[in-house]
Design a protein around this motif. Structure first.
Motif, PDB file in Angstrom:
ATOM      1  N   LEU A 433     -19.455 -25.314 -27.843  1.00 58.88           N
ATOM      2  CA  LEU A 433     -18.076 -25.326 -27.355  1.00 58.88           C
ATOM      3  C   LEU A 433     -18.017 -25.477 -25.837  1.00 58.88           C
ATOM      4  O   LEU A 433     -17.102 -26.124 -25.303  1.00 58.88           O
ATOM      5  N   VAL A 436     -18.548 -29.145 -25.224  1.00 63.34           N
ATOM      6  CA  VAL A 436     -17.295 -29.887 -25.452  1.00 63.34           C
ATOM      7  C   VAL A 436     -16.346 -29.681 -24.279  1.00 63.34           C
ATOM      8  O   VAL A 436     -15.711 -30.632 -23.786  1.00 63.34           O
ATOM      9  N   VAL A 459     -12.637 -27.898 -32.038  1.00 59.53           N
ATOM     10  CA  VAL A 459     -13.966 -27.998 -32.644  1.00 59.53           C
ATOM     11  C   VAL A 459     -14.328 -26.674 -33.309  1.00 59.53           C
ATOM     12  O   VAL A 459     -14.838 -26.642 -34.445  1.00 59.53           O
TER      13      VAL A 459
END
Length: 512
Positions: A433, A436, A459
């Motif tokens: 994460l 991302v 996500v």
């Protein structure tokens, strides 16, 4: 004068109370005292998963740490935790679960002291690593010792309370971390563990009997293969944005990690005493529970890591204020998890886990949709409460599902396997994460979250939703939650020649 002799009796009284001497012995000790003894160290280890999150901006300024080093303050702990839990369970089976549990508490405390004394990012990462090594012995053996110390008829309730304490550690991590940072210093976060250990170690020695399995061989090859594969995977993800996803420094570790993961499975299939017995995956409950645990940890803990930074850096809250504002999310499991543990035998694991994971996935998507420059904190509260209820419905049922149809001798190995995979999920969640977030142009700055946090949360929501889908395939109530007085599983058990050896209960017998 008193002398001590050792006697061997069956480890776990799967039979109801009064059926044998083991059941009588278990009921002679108050359940709450056993729960306190095994849960207090587990709470300490769980707390330190997130206790540093509220302090990260302060630590970053004090130690001049980079964003990558902030990730490693978290991942050094979770990687050591995940890598060595399987080995700790094997060592506990061989040398005594209580003994290894106590040594784990001592090592965790030593790592806490080292973290408190650290003066650079590198020394803090080392201290967190030592903490993780100690925690690796605490968490899986805590559940194994609890499962072996209560009768089968009360095990679901006990695991439910254990799950609630685990949820308490998650809930209070950001709050305690923020309060200590605001009131004292970030170093005091780690000093807090010292008095807890001083209480916990004598309590465990006084109230928990020693148990062990008949294992005589460890599996260093399996531990090395699995640990290296996990480390290389997280290393590659953490460095992907900085070095480039197609760079040799990222691609090569990922390829090697995939090869090592395959080699680990092949090794475990032929190992004399495998650290993660592949036969456990013949149990549908065990397999699906581990898939769910990874999806849950990856999505939710990665989101918590980023959102606590958002509350401080973007919304301007102090560490304590940010920690308190996570409570609608993180406190709910304290209430919901024991209830879920008590309900599991009645309604089954499948509906609890499916609903819990769906609530969490929906909450992350809801938060992502709400985030914006003019958003007020109060708008996040309903989504946080929804996430907290979902977490509470997940903690205890996952722990129950892991052990639901396995023989008692497999509890330590199964618990450590689940804890390992869950911690792998935590490490991957923070790494993925954050990757991302950074890939979307995010930075740890007041304007650096704009447009970058939302895709990371989406996500996370997608991964948790995949866990909810997996939960739909769990067995129904009658198969998933059983009170088998034989102490083992019927439908999914291995053949008699493939079962784990019967455990040994080692209890002191005091003679005049």
């Amino acid at each position: 004068m008193h002398s001590m002799t050792t006697t061997s009796t069956p480890e776990l009284p799967a039979a109801p109370v009064g059926d044998d001497a083991a059941g009588a012995r278990l009921h002679a000790r108050p359940l709450w005292l056993t729960l306190l003894a095994v849960s207090l160290p587990m709470f300490m280890a769980t707390l330190d998963n997130l206790v540093i999150t509220s302090a990260l901006p302060v630590v970053q300024a004090h130690l001049h740490a980079s964003v990558t080093q902030l990730e490693w303050f978290m991942n050094a702990y979770t990687l050591a935790f995940a890598t060595l839990m399987l080995a700790a369970a094997g060592i506990g089976d061989r040398w005594g679960r209580r003994r290894v549990f106590v040594w784990g508490i001592a090592l965790f405390t030593a790592g806490s002291i080292a973290s408190a004394l650290s003066s650079s990012p590198e020394t803090l990462i080392i201290g967190r690593t030592v903490q993780g090594i100690g925690a690796a012995a605490i968490l899986p053996l805590s559940l194994a010792l609890l499962a072996g110390a209560v009768p089968e008829s009360r095990r679901a309730l006990a695991i439910g309370v254990w799950g609630g304490v685990s949820g308490l550690g998650v809930a209070l991590g950001p709050v305690i971390g923020g309060a200590i940072v605001d009131g004292i210093s970030w170093q005091a976060i780690f000093w807090l563990n010292v008095p807890v250990a001083v209480i916990a170690i004598p309590l465990v020695l006084a109230t928990v009997d020693e148990t062990r399995s008949m294992r005589v061989h460890l599996d260093p090859g399996g531990v090395l293969l699995a640990g290296t594969a996990v480390f290389l995977t997280v290393w590659a993800i953490v460095h992907g944005n900085d070095d480039g996803w197609t760079s040799p420094g990222v691609l090569v570790p990922l390829i090697v990690a995939a090869g090592l993961a395959g080699a680990f499975v092949a090794w475990e299939l032929h190992a004399r005493q495998p650290v993660m017995p592949m036969r456990l995956f013949r149990s549908r409950n065990f397999t699906l529970a581990n898939i769910i645990a990874v999806a849950f940890s990856l999505g939710m803990f990665g989101a918590v890591f980023l959102l606590v930074q958002y509350l401080q850096v973007v919304m301007g809250y102090s560490p304590l204020e940010a920690g308190l504002r996570t409570l609608p999310w993180t406190a709910a499991p304290m209430i919901v998890a024991p209830i879920a543990g008590a309900l599991a035998p009645r309604v089954g694991l499948r509906p609890l886990l499916t609903v819990g994971l769906a609530l969490q996935a929906g909450s992350l998507a809801w938060m992502a949709a709400l985030l914006g420059p003019s958003m007020e904190y109060t708008a996040l509260v309903p989504a946080m409460v929804m996430a907290g209820i979902g977490m509470g419905l997940t903690f205890a049922p996952v722990a129950t599902a892991v052990l639901a149809d396995l023989a008692d001798a497999d509890h330590a190995a199964a618990s450590s396997a689940n804890s390992t995979l869950r911690e792998v999920g935590v490490a991957l969640g923070i790494a993925v994460l954050t990757a991302v977030f950074l890939g979307a142009g995010g930075q740890i700055s007041p304007v650096g979250f704009d447009g970058a946090l939302q895709p990371a949360l989406f996500v996370g929501a997608a991964v948790v939703a995949a866990g909810a889908v997996a939960a739909l395939f769990l067995p129904g109530r009658s198969a998933a939650v059983r009170h088998d007085t034989s102490g083992g599983a019927a439908p999914d058990d291995p053949a008699p020649g493939d079962r784990a050896p019967a455990p040994t209960h080692v209890a002191p017998e005091v003679q005049a």
